[in-house]
Structure formats: structure tokens, C-alpha cells
Write an enzyme that holds these catalytic residues in place. Structure first.
Site, mmCIF file in Angstrom:
data_model
loop_
_atom_site.group_PDB
_atom_site.id
_atom_site.type_symbol
_atom_site.label_atom_id
_atom_site.label_comp_id
_atom_site.label_asym_id
_atom_site.label_seq_id
_atom_site.Cartn_x
_atom_site.Cartn_y
_atom_site.Cartn_z
ATOM 1 N N ASP A 34 0.445 -6.656 2.893
ATOM 2 C CA ASP A 34 0.264 -5.927 4.072
ATOM 3 C C ASP A 34 -0.838 -5.032 3.777
ATOM 4 O O ASP A 34 -0.667 -4.232 2.555
ATOM 5 C CB ASP A 34 1.567 -5.385 4.360
ATOM 6 C CG ASP A 34 1.533 -4.188 5.472
ATOM 7 O OD1 ASP A 34 0.951 -4.680 6.653
ATOM 8 O OD2 ASP A 34 1.411 -3.058 5.271
ATOM 9 N N GLU A 57 -3.794 -9.574 4.415
ATOM 10 C CA GLU A 57 -3.918 -8.804 5.625
ATOM 11 C C GLU A 57 -5.054 -7.701 5.618
ATOM 12 O O GLU A 57 -4.845 -6.673 5.017
ATOM 13 C CB GLU A 57 -2.651 -8.185 6.137
ATOM 14 C CG GLU A 57 -2.737 -7.848 7.608
ATOM 15 C CD GLU A 57 -2.532 -6.247 8.053
ATOM 16 O OE1 GLU A 57 -2.647 -5.886 9.180
ATOM 17 O OE2 GLU A 57 -2.067 -5.371 6.911
ATOM 18 N N ARG A 61 2.874 -12.136 2.517
ATOM 19 C CA ARG A 61 1.832 -11.669 3.296
ATOM 20 C C ARG A 61 1.421 -10.161 2.740
ATOM 21 O O ARG A 61 2.443 -9.392 2.669
ATOM 22 C CB ARG A 61 2.139 -11.331 4.699
ATOM 23 C CG ARG A 61 1.090 -10.513 5.486
ATOM 24 C CD ARG A 61 1.713 -10.288 7.043
ATOM 25 N NE ARG A 61 0.783 -9.740 7.855
ATOM 26 C CZ ARG A 61 0.964 -8.452 7.804
ATOM 27 N NH1 ARG A 61 1.681 -7.550 7.200
ATOM 28 N NH2 ARG A 61 0.113 -7.785 8.979
ATOM 29 N N TYR A 120 -6.401 -1.066 1.011
ATOM 30 C CA TYR A 120 -6.475 0.274 0.915
ATOM 31 C C TYR A 120 -5.729 0.759 -0.564
ATOM 32 O O TYR A 120 -4.979 1.616 -0.478
ATOM 33 C CB TYR A 120 -5.724 0.898 2.034
ATOM 34 C CG TYR A 120 -6.033 0.330 3.429
ATOM 35 C CD1 TYR A 120 -7.440 0.831 3.750
ATOM 36 C CD2 TYR A 120 -5.075 -0.273 3.963
ATOM 37 C CE1 TYR A 120 -7.850 0.183 5.094
ATOM 38 C CE2 TYR A 120 -5.807 -0.821 5.317
ATOM 39 C CZ TYR A 120 -6.998 -0.735 5.724
ATOM 40 O OH TYR A 120 -7.240 -1.189 6.894
ATOM 41 N N ASN A 148 0.710 -1.333 -0.085
ATOM 42 C CA ASN A 148 0.032 0.023 0.096
ATOM 43 C C ASN A 148 0.926 1.372 0.089
ATOM 44 O O ASN A 148 0.343 2.281 -0.643
ATOM 45 C CB ASN A 148 -0.938 -0.068 1.233
ATOM 46 C CG ASN A 148 -1.854 1.443 1.251
ATOM 47 O OD1 ASN A 148 -2.452 1.539 0.301
ATOM 48 N ND2 ASN A 148 -1.668 1.932 2.187
ATOM 49 N N ASP A 184 1.324 -6.659 16.162
ATOM 50 C CA ASP A 184 0.501 -5.119 16.435
ATOM 51 C C ASP A 184 -0.160 -5.386 17.583
ATOM 52 O O ASP A 184 -0.291 -6.349 18.150
ATOM 53 C CB ASP A 184 -0.218 -5.141 15.243
ATOM 54 C CG ASP A 184 0.379 -4.816 14.059
ATOM 55 O OD1 ASP A 184 1.548 -4.159 13.889
ATOM 56 O OD2 ASP A 184 -0.248 -5.258 12.828
ATOM 57 N N GLN A 238 4.448 7.621 5.520
ATOM 58 C CA GLN A 238 4.332 6.349 4.756
ATOM 59 C C GLN A 238 3.231 6.908 3.577
ATOM 60 O O GLN A 238 1.972 6.452 3.573
ATOM 61 C CB GLN A 238 3.747 5.359 5.747
ATOM 62 C CG GLN A 238 4.666 4.625 6.246
ATOM 63 C CD GLN A 238 4.266 3.552 7.476
ATOM 64 O OE1 GLN A 238 3.084 3.800 7.995
ATOM 65 N NE2 GLN A 238 4.513 2.247 7.488
#
Ligand code: NOJ
Ligand code: CA
Length: 524
Positions: free
Chosen positions: A202, A244, A200, A206, A105, A310, A170
Site C-alpha cells: 500500500d 500500489e 499488496r 512515499y 508507509n 477507493d 496515520q
């Protein structure tokens, strides 16, 4: 143990590991790839069959490496490509697959793409998402609510706002730009060419933004995932894509597509309910959620987990459930992070062995492939004084020395300090001592993994009615699982057969379970 008619990830037991905290091979106070390779014998002994490695890209490390500054490199402190290939080779030699995080993302603002994009007149400007009007996409929620109030940040050099769903360092990539889509696909190829078994993906919900939507799970995102999947099927058969997507069940399901998007997706909705059930002596929430869990396309698989690197996210539960979970598990505000709880498994459960084993037994028997978090197998603690989520990412505790045997560096140079409190410090919690003790948590977890029938990964499931809300009972193909989420000893009926594992007893049709007790039962 392997069933050749099933793809490998459907019978796998995954283990999530943070390279920087696992084992430091060169004494610089930072864990590295070689250190992890040296610990593969332990992982094989433990019985896990796949490792998931947190990001190893070059990174300013302001978000645990999820802030990538180069997709085609390895953070020098972790080692080099030879170290990485060696890790994969050695893991494969032991029958362990390797998947890594891939951050689709966003990049770090230090990524050369972003540095170039900000420049006035840059041809890379549209590699990221910009606006002059920060009320654009106002329906998108803010995820890191502790640190941010907007998904837009002003860039002085560009003279525009850029879009970021996570930290403002980011910036989100612009997936409307075909050059971005291609660059990311090529970066995936670059890593998969080294022999990796999976990625994976991430923060996958989005990728695209559209006005008038919440900018999550958009059709364009699914279309891109189908393209990536077709690349995998053509060029890297056997490789797994793991989504994810912290989303509600109906949105989450979409990441499997028609069996033509991700092979796996984390089952976020079930996770907090397991903790709620233990806290409230009532397994109903779990039973209901499971009963509502839809069938997934052939060849797909859930990833189930208890904890990860997390905060224990509470975004997808109701506000009443959230309040109950905060109450039970995060009495100190320092334990809370964003919409969640930044604690490890053992301290969350007050170090109660019965509860820790119960949740492991349930985890390993839920529909899907379990993902264990490094250190939880020995009951590691956390350190809520550390910033952000670092408190659940402290060094692995290998032996009873103050440095926990994870690094020879001077402890003042450790990247993160070893947990030092009385209950969870290395003198109480460590691999060396627990390996030698057949009654330790580590031995119990290892036994569980060894006893786990592969059918728990592959068989159909059905929620049974044991007649007591405190007990979760599920059929997994020919097997039956019964788990007592309460502090009372209970006897229930749930069509049993023969004993496989657990601390309950079977008499005819009824099973007796001690407080927080459980049973795996098999065909006669
Ligand atoms: C999800 C990762 O699990 C988390 O650690 C990270 O902070 C966010 N993505 C943003 O990259
Ligand atoms: Ca090192």
C-alpha cells in the site's frame, strides 16, 4: 488452464474483497474471515483464481484498516490466526491464491510504536518523521485534499510536528531508520510464513522523504524495494509483490525495477481513460495510452482494474479530462471525494448492461491480470450518503432479503448498511437470483472469465488501427480484441479470424459491433 512456464499471477484473475463487508459468520454485524471462507465455493464457481483481502490488522478503523495498530495481529472481529490459516488452506484447496494488503508507509497513531515515539526523550522517536519546521518538504502534494491542507500535524506530547501523507491519524514511518526497515520486513515474514501468496504494498511511493523533491518515487524507496524483493526471492519464492503506486506511467514503471522490485503494479493511468472513452464515444485515449505503455521486465505483470474500494482516482489525468469525467460521472458534488469519484461500476454506467459488459470484456483482455472488485460482478450500487469511501464498501448482496443474506444480525447493528435504493437494493441485485438466471450480469461475467484465453494474461500486445476512433482494437498474441465504445452500431476492419466470445459478428475481414459491442477473436 494453468501454464507452468508462467508465474501464477500472470494468468490469474483477481478478486478484491473487504472482509468486513463480505459475509458475517457469527451474526455480530461485521463480516469475518470465516464468512469469507464459507463463500469460497462461490468464488470458485465464479472462476476467479486469486483473492486480494483488504487489511485485516488490528485497527481503529478510521481508514478502513489502513490505519494499522499492530502488524502482528488480526482484528478480533475478523477472527484469529487459525481462521486465517483455514482461509488460506481452503482457498488453496480450490485453486485460489490469497494475497493481502500490507501497509508499508504508515501506521495508526494508536500503534504502540507511535505512542512510544511521541514521549519526550523516547528511543523510538526516530521511528517516525518529525520536524520543528512545518515548511520542511513543502514540495510534497497533499493527497487527501478534502480533509487536509498539510502533511504535517502537531503533536502536543512530542512538542514537534510529525509527517503524514494520508490522514493525520496515520503518521508515516521513517524509512531512514534501519530498525523500521527491519521491523517491516519481519512483519512481512510473519504473514508470509502463514502461507500467503502475495502482498499488496500500500502507498509504496512515499516511503522516503528528501528536501527539494516531491517525496515520491525516490531512489531510496526503490533501493528498499530491491531489498524486500531479494528477501522474497530467497525466502518465499512464488510470492508476489503488488505495487500500489498511483503515478504517471514513467514513474510507475520504475516499480518493476529491472525485474528486481515488484512483480506487479496496478495500471492506474489506463483506468480513468476507459471511463472517459465510454463517456465520449471515443476509444482514442485508451488506444494512445496503450500504445505508449512500455514493455515491462520479464516475469512482471500489470494489474488492471475498473473500480476498487477507493474513489475512482482522477489524479493522473489532464485537467480537461478530469473536468469531462466529473461532468459525466459525478454530477452531484456528494459523488466526489478528494481528486476522484466515489461511486461503483454499475451506477457510474447508469446500470447500462451493454457498457458494464463492454468494460468487463475490455478489462479481461487488456495486457495484465484483471482485478475485479467484489459486488461489481452482480452490479451492486453505492450509497453516497455514507462518509468517506464507505459508500462503495457496503455489504455484499447474497440474496433478495432486506439484509441481503450477508449477516443474521439486527440490521441496526450492521457495520455498514445494505444498499437499499430501488435500482440497486438486494431485491434487484443479488447473487442468488443472478446465479439462477443465465441472462444475468453475474452469468455474463462468469462466462467472460471462463472464456478468457490465458494468452490475455501473457501474450504480447499491439494496438491496431481499426479505422474508426470509436473502436479499440488490440492484438493479444494470436488473438484480436475489438470493442465499440460508442452508442452506434459499427463495422470496422481489423484482421480477424475465428469467434471466441462477444456480441459482434465476423464476416471475412470485417467485424460488425452493436452499440457498446465487443468481440474476442482467435486464431482460425
Ligand atoms: C491506499 C488505500 O487504497 C486507501 O484506501 C487508503 O486510504 C490509503 N492507501 C492510505 O492508507
Ligand atoms: Ca462477524
Amino acid at each position: 488452464m494453468s501454464d507452468d512456464s508462467e508465474p501464477w499471477y500472470r494468468t490469474a484473475v483477481f478478486y478484491e474483497v473487504a472482509v468486513h463487508s463480505y459475509a458475517d459468520s457469527n451474526g455480530d454485524g461485521i463480516g469475518d474471515l470465516q464468512g469469507l471462507t464459507e463463500r469460497l465455493a462461490y468464488l470458485e464457481w465464479l472462476g476467479i483464481t486469486a483473492i486480494w483481502i483488504l487489511p485485516i490488522f488490528p485497527s481503529p478503523m478510521r481508514d478502513g484498516g489502513y490505519d494499522v495498530s499492530d502488524y502482528l495481529g488480526i482484528r478480533p472481529e475478523f477472527g484469529d490466526f487459525d481462521d486465517f490459516r483455514t482461509l488460506i488452506e481452503q482457498a488453496h484447496r480450490r485453486g485460489i491464491r490469497v494475497i493481502t494488503d500490507f501497509i508499508v508507509n504508515h501506521t495508526s497513531n494508536q500503534h504502540p510504536w507511535f505512542q512510544e515515539a511521541r514521549l519526550p526523550g523516547s528511543r523510538k522517536r526516530d521511528w517516525y518523521v518529525w520536524t520543528d519546521d512545518p515548511s520542511t518538504y513543502s514540495e510534497a502534494r497533499v493527497i487527501f485534499v478534502d480533509t487536509h491542507t498539510s502533511n504535517w500535524a502537531w503533536d502536543e506530547v512530542a512538542g514537534q510536528y510529525y509527517w503524514h501523507r494520508f490522514f493525520d491519524h496515520q503518521p508515516d514511518l521513517n524509512y531512514d531508520n534501519p530498525a523500521v526497515r527491519d521491523a517491516i520486513a519481519d512483519a512481512m515474514r510473519f504473514w508470509l510464513d502463514m502461507g500467503l501468496d502475495g502482498l499488496r504494498l500500500d502507498a509504496v511511493p512515499y516511503l522516503f522523504e528528501r528536501e527539494g523533491t516531491n517525496c515520491e518515487n525516490l531512489p531510496e524507496t526503490h533501493a528498499y524495494l530491491k531489498e524486500i524483493r531479494s528477501m522474497i526471492d530467497d525466502e518465499y519464492p512464488g510470492v508476489v509483490l503488488l505495487a500500489e503506486a498511483n503515478q504517471r506511467p514513467e514513474d510507475l514503471l520504475a516499480y518493476f525495477g529491472d525485474g528486481d522490485e515488484c512483480h506487479m503494479a496496478f495500471n492506474f493511468p489506463i483506468m480513468p481513460l476507459l471511463f472517459l472513452a465510454v463517456a465520449s464515444d471515443d476509444a482514442t485515449v485508451v488506444a494512445k495510452e496503450l500504445a505508449a505503455t512500455p514493455d515491462i521486465p520479464r516475469g512482471c505483470q500489470w494489474s488492471v482494474f475498473l473500480r476498487n474500494h477507493d474513489e475512482l482516482t482522477l489524479e493522473m489525468v489532464t485537467s480537461t479530462q478530469r473536468a469531462a469525467l466529473y461532468d459525466a460521472y459525478a454530477p452531484d458534488p456528494a459523488m466526489r471525494k478528494n481528486v476522484g469519484i466515489r461511486r461503483r461500476l454499475a451506477p457510474l454506467l447508469n446500470g447500462d448492461r451493454r457498457k458494464i459488459e463492454l468494460l468487463h470484456a475490455v478489462l479481461l483482455s487488456l495486457p495484465g491480470s484483471p482485478v475485479m472488485y467484489y459486488g461489481d460482478e452482480i452490479g451492486m450500487g453505492d450509497d453516497i450518503v455514507l462518509p468517506d469511501r464507505d459508500g462503495v464498501r457496503t455489504p455484499m448482496q447474497w440474496n433478495p432479503t432486506p439484509s441481503a443474506g450477508w449477516s443474521d444480525a439486527d440490521p441496526t447493528h450492521f457495520y455498514l448498511p445494505v444498499v437499499s435504493d430501488d435500482a440497486y437494493g438486494p431485491n434487484r441485485v443479488n447473487v442468488h437470483d443472478e446465479r439462477a438466471d443465465e441472462h444475468s450480469l453475474l452469468s455474463a461475467v462468469r462466462n467472460l472469465i471462463a472464456m478468457r484465453p490465458p494468452a490475455f494474461g501473457t501474450a504480447a500486445f499491439k494496438v491496431l488501427n481499426p479505422g474508426d476512433p470509436r473502436v479499440l482494437a488490440i492484438a493479444r498474441g494470436e488473438f484480436t480484441v475489438a470493442a465499440n465504445f460508442s452508442s452506434a452500431p459499427l463495422t470496422v476492419r481489423c484482421g480477424t479470424d475465428s469467434y471466441v466470445a462477444g456480441n459482434g459478428t465476423i464476416k471475412g475481414n470485417s467485424v460488425s459491433l452493436p452499440p457498446y459491442g465487443w468481440l474476442w477473436m482467435g486464431p482460425a
